[in-house]
Design a protein around this motif. Structure first.
Motif, mmCIF file in Angstrom:
data_model
loop_
_atom_site.group_PDB
_atom_site.id
_atom_site.type_symbol
_atom_site.label_atom_id
_atom_site.label_comp_id
_atom_site.label_asym_id
_atom_site.label_seq_id
_atom_site.Cartn_x
_atom_site.Cartn_y
_atom_site.Cartn_z
ATOM 1 N N ALA A 117 25.514 46.479 44.716
ATOM 2 C CA ALA A 117 24.170 46.168 43.838
ATOM 3 C C ALA A 117 24.608 46.357 42.233
ATOM 4 C CB ALA A 117 22.699 46.365 44.060
ATOM 5 N N LEU A 118 24.990 47.300 42.141
ATOM 6 C CA LEU A 118 25.532 47.675 40.373
ATOM 7 C C LEU A 118 26.233 46.880 39.865
ATOM 8 C CD1 LEU A 118 25.521 49.237 37.827
ATOM 9 C CD2 LEU A 118 26.955 51.364 38.532
ATOM 10 N N VAL A 119 27.673 46.652 41.289
ATOM 11 C CA VAL A 119 28.366 45.705 41.000
ATOM 12 C C VAL A 119 28.016 43.681 40.450
ATOM 13 C CG1 VAL A 119 30.599 44.189 42.416
ATOM 14 C CG2 VAL A 119 30.484 47.124 42.157
ATOM 15 N N LEU A 164 32.613 49.127 27.595
ATOM 16 C CA LEU A 164 34.354 48.907 28.349
ATOM 17 C C LEU A 164 34.008 49.144 30.215
ATOM 18 C CD1 LEU A 164 36.156 49.383 26.582
ATOM 19 C CD2 LEU A 164 36.578 51.453 27.165
ATOM 20 N N GLY A 165 34.958 48.739 30.464
ATOM 21 C CA GLY A 165 35.384 49.241 31.947
ATOM 22 C C GLY A 165 36.029 50.026 32.327
ATOM 23 N N ILE A 166 36.094 51.133 33.532
ATOM 24 C CA ILE A 166 36.845 52.102 34.016
ATOM 25 C C ILE A 166 38.215 51.616 33.541
ATOM 26 C CG2 ILE A 166 36.510 51.359 35.754
ATOM 27 C CD1 ILE A 166 36.807 55.300 35.353
ATOM 28 N N SER A 167 39.032 50.987 33.797
ATOM 29 C CA SER A 167 39.942 50.216 33.938
ATOM 30 C C SER A 167 40.676 49.923 32.148
ATOM 31 C CB SER A 167 40.503 48.947 34.449
ATOM 32 O OG SER A 167 39.813 48.700 35.429
ATOM 33 N N THR A 168 40.033 49.517 31.358
ATOM 34 C CA THR A 168 40.280 49.898 29.772
ATOM 35 C C THR A 168 39.602 51.013 29.754
ATOM 36 O OG1 THR A 168 38.976 47.331 29.599
ATOM 37 C CG2 THR A 168 40.183 48.937 27.892
ATOM 38 N N LEU A 169 39.098 51.577 29.975
ATOM 39 C CA LEU A 169 38.972 53.041 29.528
ATOM 40 C C LEU A 169 39.860 54.038 30.005
ATOM 41 C CD1 LEU A 169 36.610 55.587 27.732
ATOM 42 C CD2 LEU A 169 36.529 56.153 30.835
ATOM 43 N N HIS A 219 40.018 45.352 38.387
ATOM 44 C CA HIS A 219 39.385 44.833 37.593
ATOM 45 C C HIS A 219 39.333 43.254 37.511
ATOM 46 C CE1 HIS A 219 39.423 44.036 33.388
ATOM 47 N NE2 HIS A 219 38.637 44.795 33.208
ATOM 48 N N ILE A 220 38.703 42.534 37.353
ATOM 49 C CA ILE A 220 38.688 40.934 37.405
ATOM 50 C C ILE A 220 39.959 40.956 36.714
ATOM 51 C CG2 ILE A 220 36.529 40.681 37.968
ATOM 52 C CD1 ILE A 220 36.020 39.751 34.756
ATOM 53 N N GLY A 221 40.578 39.740 37.284
ATOM 54 C CA GLY A 221 41.525 38.700 36.439
ATOM 55 C C GLY A 221 42.179 37.198 36.570
ATOM 56 N N LEU A 222 43.118 36.716 36.696
ATOM 57 C CA LEU A 222 43.246 35.653 36.346
ATOM 58 C C LEU A 222 44.576 36.211 38.203
ATOM 59 C CD1 LEU A 222 45.418 34.234 33.472
ATOM 60 C CD2 LEU A 222 43.181 33.809 34.527
ATOM 61 N N TRP A 223 44.864 36.837 38.703
ATOM 62 C CA TRP A 223 45.300 36.744 39.323
ATOM 63 C C TRP A 223 43.714 36.701 41.040
ATOM 64 C CZ3 TRP A 223 47.204 37.330 44.098
ATOM 65 C CH2 TRP A 223 47.272 37.873 45.308
ATOM 66 N N ASN A 224 42.726 37.322 40.626
ATOM 67 C CA ASN A 224 41.587 36.995 41.639
ATOM 68 C C ASN A 224 41.776 35.483 41.540
ATOM 69 O OD1 ASN A 224 40.611 40.243 39.845
ATOM 70 N ND2 ASN A 224 40.094 39.661 42.042
ATOM 71 N N LEU A 225 41.318 34.710 40.749
ATOM 72 C CA LEU A 225 40.842 33.423 41.039
ATOM 73 C C LEU A 225 42.004 32.577 41.715
ATOM 74 C CD1 LEU A 225 40.611 32.410 37.464
ATOM 75 C CD2 LEU A 225 38.584 32.940 38.971
ATOM 76 N N ARG A 268 33.874 34.859 29.930
ATOM 77 C CA ARG A 268 32.634 35.423 28.736
ATOM 78 C C ARG A 268 33.328 36.929 28.414
ATOM 79 N NH1 ARG A 268 27.778 36.219 32.676
ATOM 80 N NH2 ARG A 268 26.923 36.878 30.831
ATOM 81 N N GLY A 269 34.770 36.881 28.778
ATOM 82 C CA GLY A 269 35.183 38.556 28.242
ATOM 83 C C GLY A 269 34.367 40.145 28.720
ATOM 84 N N LEU A 270 33.851 39.615 29.644
ATOM 85 C CA LEU A 270 33.244 40.571 30.431
ATOM 86 C C LEU A 270 34.133 42.020 31.348
ATOM 87 C CD1 LEU A 270 29.898 39.288 32.008
ATOM 88 C CD2 LEU A 270 30.357 40.415 30.123
ATOM 89 N N ASP A 271 34.497 43.294 30.983
ATOM 90 C CA ASP A 271 35.226 44.790 31.258
ATOM 91 C C ASP A 271 34.845 44.805 32.384
ATOM 92 O OD1 ASP A 271 37.057 46.078 31.711
ATOM 93 O OD2 ASP A 271 36.454 46.905 29.256
ATOM 94 N N ILE A 272 34.819 44.079 34.069
ATOM 95 C CA ILE A 272 34.433 44.594 35.050
ATOM 96 C C ILE A 272 35.276 44.581 35.743
ATOM 97 C CG2 ILE A 272 32.133 44.020 34.271
ATOM 98 C CD1 ILE A 272 32.266 41.392 35.941
ATOM 99 N N ASP A 273 35.005 45.380 37.072
ATOM 100 C CA ASP A 273 35.519 45.106 38.614
ATOM 101 C C ASP A 273 35.023 44.170 38.918
ATOM 102 O OD1 ASP A 273 37.349 47.871 37.788
ATOM 103 O OD2 ASP A 273 35.881 49.997 38.806
ATOM 104 N N CYS A 274 36.161 43.718 40.156
ATOM 105 C CA CYS A 274 35.801 42.668 41.301
ATOM 106 C C CYS A 274 35.084 43.164 42.116
ATOM 107 C CB CYS A 274 37.179 41.884 41.489
ATOM 108 S SG CYS A 274 36.938 41.023 42.472
ATOM 109 N N GLY A 275 34.639 44.019 41.984
ATOM 110 C CA GLY A 275 33.758 44.332 43.927
ATOM 111 C C GLY A 275 34.346 43.312 45.202
ATOM 112 N N CYS A 276 35.219 42.729 44.941
ATOM 113 C CA CYS A 276 36.238 42.002 46.540
ATOM 114 C C CYS A 276 35.931 42.575 47.392
ATOM 115 C CB CYS A 276 36.981 41.398 45.566
ATOM 116 S SG CYS A 276 37.014 40.001 44.074
ATOM 117 N N PHE A 277 36.972 43.745 47.175
ATOM 118 C CA PHE A 277 37.196 44.592 48.612
ATOM 119 C C PHE A 277 37.184 46.327 48.585
ATOM 120 C CE2 PHE A 277 40.188 40.976 48.452
ATOM 121 C CZ PHE A 277 39.981 40.242 49.714
#
Lengths: 137, 161
Positions: free
Chosen positions: A32-34, B55-60, A111-117, A94-103
């Motif tokens: 839920a946090l993801v 800030l996300g964990i990876s960037t930290l 961490h999300i990136g173009l690779w996920n797309l 949007r420049g969010l710095d978040i984990d994907c939470g996919c697997f």
């Protein structure tokens, strides 16, 4: 050859989606946090989506293994992948710095990136092929 | 059109089965997840609403490895001594104004600053980041996962002796 390839693709996809659903199923609060960290859903929907999504992945993955249910399973899986891809793309813009939470829900591992797309695009194509193709006679 | 109806019917059946299964499993859990969460009160929601970058964990992890940012621990000093992020400095939120005024902490206004506290449900890190931004430290971001998420990701923790 085509029939064997299709079988391998279906087993691979079913295994992959069941594997992806397990961490979400076991730790719904973390998932839920993801979901929350994408900041795309209204607050009232976050927990419901976090609870429902892993079960949808499991049910649709299993449906892929039964001929009569296969197209419906592929429809759900490709739809879920499409939504996840859109969510990741919007977050990247949007420049969010978040984990994907996919697997995995382990912090810092996805961490999300173009690779996920790119990966999701390939998985959507594979799901559509495995779900709707019929082996050559 | 004829082929579409059974497809949609089966898709609806999959959704129904998933919904029933998830409701049943959640009901059986020792601590069921409420269907409606209080996310609007979450510290990350408040931070974004206040225009603070998260800030996300990876960037930290990269920032800790490179030492490129000042990392400030907003928890009480005793908690900081028991374990903190590598290279972090203690700046308890309650004492921030006093410590900054007495120049005990050498911070540059344009410096990259990261604040954090214990977990993603504490708000000292957020309050410290907002205070720093108000006082002119505009390059301040919040690591909302806190020490708990850092530990969960396998990050090393420094202990003061």
């Amino acid at each position: 050859m085509n029939a064997r390839l299709l079988l391998v693709a279906r087993l691979f996809l079913a295994g992959l989606f069941i594997y992806a659903s397990l961490p979400k199923l076991l730790a719904p609060q973390d998932f839920a946090l993801v979901v929350f960290r994408y900041h795309l859903l209204p607050d009232g929907l976050i927990n419901t989506v976090a609870l429902l999504l892993p079960w949808l992945e499991i049910c649709a993955a299993l449906a892929l293994l039964f001929p009569a249910w296969r197209p419906a399973g592929a429809l759900w899986l490709s739809g879920l992948l499409g939504l996840a891809t859109a969510a990741i793309a919007i977050s990247l813009v949007r420049g969010l710095d978040i984990d994907c939470g996919c697997f995995t829900l382990q912090p810092g591992r996805s961490h999300i990136g173009l690779w996920n797309l790119v990966r999701n695009g390939a998985l959507i194509a594979l799901t559509l092929w495995a779900g709707w193709s019929k082996p050559a006679p | 059109m004829k082929a579409l109806f059974p497809l949609l019917l089966r898709a609806a059946a999959i959704l129904l089965f998933a919904a029933v299964s998830c409701a049943a499993l959640n009901w059986l859990r020792r601590e069921p997840l409420p269907l409606r969460g209080e996310w609007s009160k979450h510290v990350e929601h408040r931070a974004l609403k206040a225009g603070l970058n998260l800030l996300g964990i990876s960037t930290l992890q990269q920032a800790v490895a490179s030492g490129s940012s000042r990392i400030l621990d907003a928890r009480p000093t005793a908690d900081f001594r028991a374990g903190h992020l590598p290279g972090a400095q203690s700046l308890p939120f309650e004492l921030a104004a006093e410590l900054l005024a007495s120049m005990q902490l050498d911070l540059q206004r344009d410096q990259s600053i990261i604040t954090y506290c214990a977990r993603n449900d504490c708000d000292e890190g957020l309050e410290l980041a907002l205070f720093l931004r108000r006082t002119g430290y505009t390059n301040t971001v919040l690591y909302a996962g806190g020490l708990a998420e850092w530990r969960a990701a396998g990050g090393k923790v420094e202990v003061e002796r």
